[in-house]
Design a protein around this motif. Sequence first.
Motif, PDB file in Angstrom:
ATOM      1  N   VAL A 271      15.596 -10.933  16.342  1.00  9.25           N
ATOM      2  CA  VAL A 271      16.171  -9.708  16.241  1.00  9.25           C
ATOM      3  C   VAL A 271      16.258  -9.749  14.616  1.00  9.25           C
ATOM      4  CG1 VAL A 271      18.135  -8.643  15.162  1.00  9.25           C
ATOM      5  CG2 VAL A 271      18.856  -9.976  18.176  1.00  9.25           C
ATOM      6  N   ARG A 272      15.902 -11.076  13.904  1.00  6.47           N
ATOM      7  CA  ARG A 272      15.524 -11.325  12.674  1.00  6.47           C
ATOM      8  C   ARG A 272      14.259 -10.603  13.193  1.00  6.47           C
ATOM      9  NH1 ARG A 272      19.806 -13.145   9.245  1.00  6.47           N
ATOM     10  NH2 ARG A 272      21.583 -13.747  10.456  1.00  6.47           N
ATOM     11  N   HIS A 273      13.552 -11.325  13.369  1.00  6.92           N
ATOM     12  CA  HIS A 273      11.992 -10.910  13.393  1.00  6.92           C
ATOM     13  C   HIS A 273      11.337  -9.658  13.431  1.00  6.92           C
ATOM     14  CE1 HIS A 273       7.801 -11.232  13.521  1.00  6.92           C
ATOM     15  NE2 HIS A 273       7.583 -10.753  14.856  1.00  6.92           N
ATOM     16  N   VAL A 274      12.635  -9.124  14.810  1.00  5.99           N
ATOM     17  CA  VAL A 274      11.848  -7.935  15.345  1.00  5.99           C
ATOM     18  C   VAL A 274      12.181  -6.864  13.662  1.00  5.99           C
ATOM     19  CG1 VAL A 274      12.837  -5.795  16.272  1.00  5.99           C
ATOM     20  CG2 VAL A 274      12.160  -7.611  17.407  1.00  5.99           C
ATOM     21  N   ASN A 275      13.313  -6.427  13.088  1.00  7.05           N
ATOM     22  CA  ASN A 275      13.717  -6.246  11.707  1.00  7.05           C
ATOM     23  C   ASN A 275      13.260  -6.248  10.802  1.00  7.05           C
ATOM     24  OD1 ASN A 275      16.526  -5.081  13.084  1.00  7.05           O
ATOM     25  ND2 ASN A 275      17.158  -6.295  12.165  1.00  7.05           N
ATOM     26  N   GLY A 276      12.883  -7.765  10.697  1.00  6.83           N
ATOM     27  CA  GLY A 276      11.532  -7.805   9.091  1.00  6.83           C
ATOM     28  C   GLY A 276      10.019  -6.874  10.050  1.00  6.83           C
ATOM     29  N   THR A 277       9.658  -6.425  11.063  1.00  3.09           N
ATOM     30  CA  THR A 277       8.903  -5.637  11.346  1.00  3.09           C
ATOM     31  C   THR A 277       9.237  -4.138  10.906  1.00  3.09           C
ATOM     32  OG1 THR A 277       7.865  -7.212  12.733  1.00  3.09           O
ATOM     33  CG2 THR A 277       7.233  -4.823  13.416  1.00  3.09           C
ATOM     34  N   LEU A 278      10.131  -3.925  11.392  1.00  3.75           N
ATOM     35  CA  LEU A 278      10.869  -2.670  10.948  1.00  3.75           C
ATOM     36  C   LEU A 278      10.818  -2.714   9.469  1.00  3.75           C
ATOM     37  CD1 LEU A 278      14.107  -2.495  13.399  1.00  3.75           C
ATOM     38  CD2 LEU A 278      11.174  -1.366  14.331  1.00  3.75           C
ATOM     39  N   GLU A 279      11.162  -3.172   8.989  1.00  2.00           N
ATOM     40  CA  GLU A 279      11.321  -3.135   7.310  1.00  2.00           C
ATOM     41  C   GLU A 279       9.950  -2.977   6.792  1.00  2.00           C
ATOM     42  OE1 GLU A 279      12.820  -2.721   3.899  1.00  2.00           O
ATOM     43  OE2 GLU A 279      13.907  -2.837   6.215  1.00  2.00           O
ATOM     44  N   ARG A 280       8.846  -3.757   7.488  1.00  2.00           N
ATOM     45  CA  ARG A 280       7.807  -3.771   6.816  1.00  2.00           C
ATOM     46  C   ARG A 280       6.811  -1.831   7.024  1.00  2.00           C
ATOM     47  NH1 ARG A 280       2.853  -3.804   8.871  1.00  2.00           N
ATOM     48  NH2 ARG A 280       3.893  -4.689  11.197  1.00  2.00           N
ATOM     49  N   ILE A 281       7.468  -1.538   7.951  1.00  2.00           N
ATOM     50  CA  ILE A 281       6.702  -0.055   8.565  1.00  2.00           C
ATOM     51  C   ILE A 281       6.929   0.808   8.030  1.00  2.00           C
ATOM     52  CG2 ILE A 281       5.753  -1.404  11.197  1.00  2.00           C
ATOM     53  CD1 ILE A 281       8.038  -0.247  12.559  1.00  2.00           C
ATOM     54  N   ARG A 282       8.568   0.437   7.765  1.00  2.00           N
ATOM     55  CA  ARG A 282       9.272   2.211   6.808  1.00  2.00           C
ATOM     56  C   ARG A 282       8.472   1.637   5.756  1.00  2.00           C
ATOM     57  NH1 ARG A 282      13.950  -1.386   8.258  1.00  2.00           N
ATOM     58  NH2 ARG A 282      14.934  -0.284  10.888  1.00  2.00           N
ATOM     59  N   THR A 283       8.346   0.349   4.961  1.00  2.00           N
ATOM     60  CA  THR A 283       7.700   0.995   3.687  1.00  2.00           C
ATOM     61  C   THR A 283       6.375   0.642   3.419  1.00  2.00           C
ATOM     62  OG1 THR A 283       7.866  -1.548   3.607  1.00  2.00           O
ATOM     63  CG2 THR A 283       9.703  -0.635   2.383  1.00  2.00           C
ATOM     64  N   ASP A 284       5.365   0.782   3.908  1.00  2.00           N
ATOM     65  CA  ASP A 284       3.945   0.554   4.035  1.00  2.00           C
ATOM     66  C   ASP A 284       3.198   1.538   5.102  1.00  2.00           C
ATOM     67  OD1 ASP A 284       3.812   0.311   6.872  1.00  2.00           O
ATOM     68  OD2 ASP A 284       2.577  -1.785   6.877  1.00  2.00           O
ATOM     69  N   GLY A 285       4.095   2.753   5.619  1.00  2.00           N
ATOM     70  CA  GLY A 285       3.793   3.662   5.675  1.00  2.00           C
ATOM     71  C   GLY A 285       2.953   4.316   7.180  1.00  2.00           C
ATOM     72  N   THR A 286       3.350   2.263   8.033  1.00  2.00           N
ATOM     73  CA  THR A 286       3.047   3.213   9.353  1.00  2.00           C
ATOM     74  C   THR A 286       3.857   3.483  10.342  1.00  2.00           C
ATOM     75  OG1 THR A 286       1.908   0.183   8.836  1.00  2.00           O
ATOM     76  CG2 THR A 286       2.662   0.817  11.262  1.00  2.00           C
ATOM     77  N   TRP A 287       5.621   3.068  10.374  1.00  2.00           N
ATOM     78  CA  TRP A 287       6.549   4.379  10.411  1.00  2.00           C
ATOM     79  C   TRP A 287       5.464   5.239  11.022  1.00  2.00           C
ATOM     80  CZ3 TRP A 287       9.654   8.580  10.141  1.00  2.00           C
ATOM     81  CH2 TRP A 287      10.931   8.320  11.408  1.00  2.00           C
TER      82      TRP A 287
END
Length: 311
Positions: A271-287
């Motif tokens: 869960v923590r790993h997935v949340n790290g991915t979601l945090e990254r894509i929110r901030t780097d424009g990927t989302w």
Amino acid sequence: MVAVLSCGCAAVETAEPPAHPPYTQQPIPSGAAVAPPPASTAAAPDCGDPTASLRPFPPGETPASPALDRIRERGRLVVGLDTSSNLFSFLDPATGTIEGFDVDIAREVARDLFGDPQRVDFRVVAAKDRVPALQAGTVDIVVETMTVTCERRAQIAFSTVYFEARQRVLAMRGSGVESAADLDGRRVCTVVDTTNLQHIQQVQPAATVVTVQNWADCLVVLQQRQVDAVTTDDSILAGLAVQDPNLEIVGPGFSYEPYGVGVNKADTDLVRHVNGTLERIRTDGTWQRIHERWLNVLGPPPPPPTPRYED
């Protein structure tokens, strides 16, 4: 209609043979059924804020853990999804590959695990089987337009919210159905074991709800005029509407549907790993790029959902 024959005796009535129908009725999809009324009106379990999840690991840290080590040793991330949700997860007929918004989210999780977004094995999981698949360990995560609820959180864990939708109605243009209020006495399709079924029975109890196994089946029964409308999240309805210009999404939204990545309750580090991915894509424009690629039919991408954490 009857014909009366005069023969100098008592009148004899003979029934005319029934007219043949102009066409053969299409069969309904396998597994379709009329939903029974809700079993009870008991209040849903209260877990506080169901969308609050575990904080991600600090950037750059990928600690050893049973769940993460199991996946790394296998060399592939096993993801449960549905191939009938156009725009979110569907089989591209031109390439034979599974594509969509949810697919790209799953690939970003794999990117952060392996450095390679292609190291994913997809398993097709029906909506009713999402929770059992996670509990049995046949998939590592489920990325399948899955609404976070307290009831589901009692059985599995969720990531932070990665997409926010609203439940609405899809109908034929000119049908007279302009909102859920117009479904009084009409037939409406939704998928079994979804929050959409619960909500439409609450909002419009006078509708007859036909449940099917997947959203493609809802599109079929609507096109065959076996139901008057389909109801689910506006994001899923958009994927159905782009397949038929005779369809339109109508009425206001009547429920909030926050999507989360489902994970086995024991796999807290995953869960923590997935949340790290979601945090990254929110901030780097990927989302935003993923949204523009698949969901431009919904308009310009909104800001990504704001994460909420419980720790």
